[in-house]
Design an enzyme around this catalytic site. Structure first.
Site, PDB file in Angstrom:
ATOM      1  CB  CYS A 259      -0.982  -0.012   1.161  1.00 28.43           C
ATOM      2  SG  CYS A 259      -0.266   0.209   2.813  1.00 28.43           S
ATOM      3  CG  HIS A 308      -4.653   0.205   3.715  1.00 36.53           C
ATOM      4  ND1 HIS A 308      -3.875  -0.667   2.984  1.00 36.53           N
ATOM      5  CD2 HIS A 308      -5.603   0.664   2.860  1.00 36.53           C
ATOM      6  CE1 HIS A 308      -4.345  -0.745   1.754  1.00 36.53           C
ATOM      7  NE2 HIS A 308      -5.393   0.057   1.639  1.00 36.53           N
ATOM      8  CG  HIS A 320      -6.546   0.548  -1.925  1.00 41.47           C
ATOM      9  ND1 HIS A 320      -6.802  -0.022  -0.694  1.00 41.47           N
ATOM     10  CD2 HIS A 320      -7.499   0.028  -2.757  1.00 41.47           C
ATOM     11  CE1 HIS A 320      -7.833  -0.841  -0.770  1.00 41.47           C
ATOM     12  NE2 HIS A 320      -8.285  -0.825  -2.010  1.00 41.47           N
TER      13      HIS A 320
END
Length: 344
Positions: A259, A308, A320
């Site tokens: 991420c 995240h 993402h």
């Protein structure tokens, strides 16, 4: 006349053992009869457990990325210090050679100064503290000795700093191995769960995820909010160019990403350097706490520990790298716990 002997009776200990064994067998038999047969987890239950494991793996991945970054930084710092120490030692040797030349010249002209002779056989720090000896030295010799003293102190400090950083590096490598094992363990557990699904169930699960990504993509409206800046727009365009690239823990492009690897790579393509980890990226710019104020290209931070991150894509969607087994894709912000946005 036939003798009639009484049959030998089993010992009390043997009776006790046999009785206990028989009782245990009865209990085990009863338990087996009453136990419900093990039930296979449904596709939905497997997905929920796997998603949880993927989230835990990503938490460990971000810690792994941080440890890697720290290791690289320490290695660079240690290398610089070691180079400085080597050059400093050369300078110190030259200073000592220079002082030795002075002593040689004095000897040839009629004898060596006793204080210089003392220096050549002991630590200059010791006798420079004795002010009386300075009276016996020329100003040139005093200057040379002070330079030597300063250089020795500088080298001692640098060597001590290098020693501390080497210890830190060792601890960082240990942490690196720990987090890597944690990631691999979580992913292995997730794979075991996925292996319990039938081929039909796996196909259905993949189809559901593909449909969700397609719905998210159709909802993206890049013109709805505009871009935070031309660089944010460039970063977002870079991330769009790698849609479909696989998630790989610890990867930061150009063909696979985790991420924070995706977001840091995307901004690098726009000429902007941001930190490597999601936790650090959370502090890389101005925080935006209302989703309605987000603009395309803003970083979006998720979960309380900031493990995240993605890029805002407009209309409540984020672009993402989700987790292992997935690819870079669009997804609804509402699918995750939103904390805040960050405008670089």
């Amino acid at each position: 006349m036939a003798s009639h002997r009484r049959p030998k009776q089993p010992s009390r200990a043997r009776v006790t053992v046999l009785t206990t064994a028989a009782a245990a067998a009865v209990v085990l038999s009863a338990n087996a009869a009453n136990a419900a047969p093990s039930e296979k987890l449904s596709k939905g239950e497997v997905k929920a457990k796997v998603d949880k494991l993927y989230e835990e793996a990503e938490q460990a991945t971000e810690k792994l990325d941080g440890a890697k970054e720290k290791q690289q930084k320490l290695q660079k710092e240690i290398s610089t210090i070691q180079d400085n120490v080597a050059r400093g030692q050369e300078d110190l040797n030259k200073l000592r050679d220079s002082l030795g030349s002075m002593a040689t010249a004095q000897y040839r002209s009629g004898g060596i100064d006793p204080s210089v002779q003392l220096f050549l056989s002991s630590d200059p720090d010791d006798y420079l503290d004795k002010a009386s000896t300075l009276d016996q030295l020329s100003s040139q010799q005093v200057e040379a000795l002070k330079k030597i003293q300063d250089k020795q102190r500088e080298l001692a400090q640098e060597r001590a700093e290098a020693t501390d950083k080497l210890k830190d590096l060792s601890a960082t490598r240990t942490e690196l191995a720990k987090q890597k094992n944690a990631v691999q363990s979580k992913l292995a557990d997730a794979q075991k769960l996925l292996n319990t699904l039938t081929a039909k169930e796996k196909a259905a699960l993949d189809a559901e995820q593909a449909q969700a990504a397609s719905r998210a993509s159709s909802r993206v409206d890049l013109g709805s909010t505009g871009s935070a800046s031309s660089r944010a727009a460039a970063a977002f365009a870079a991330a769009q160019s790698v849609i479909g690239s696989p998630y790989v823990y610890g990867a930061s492009g150009p063909s696979s990403f985790d991420c924070s690897g995706l977001t840091s790579w995307a901004y690098a393509q726009a000429g902007v350097t941001i930190p490597r980890t999601s936790e650090a990226q959370a502090n890389a710019g101005t925080r935006i706490y209302s989703q309605s104020d987000l603009k395309v290209g803003d970083l979006v931070i998720f979960y309380g520990d900031y493990h995240h991150v993605g890029l805002y894509a407009g209309n409540g969607q984020v672009l993402h790298a989700p987790h292992t087994g997935a690819v870079v894709r669009y997804e609804s912000i509402s699918n995750m716990t939103f904390e805040f946005g960050v405008r670089i």
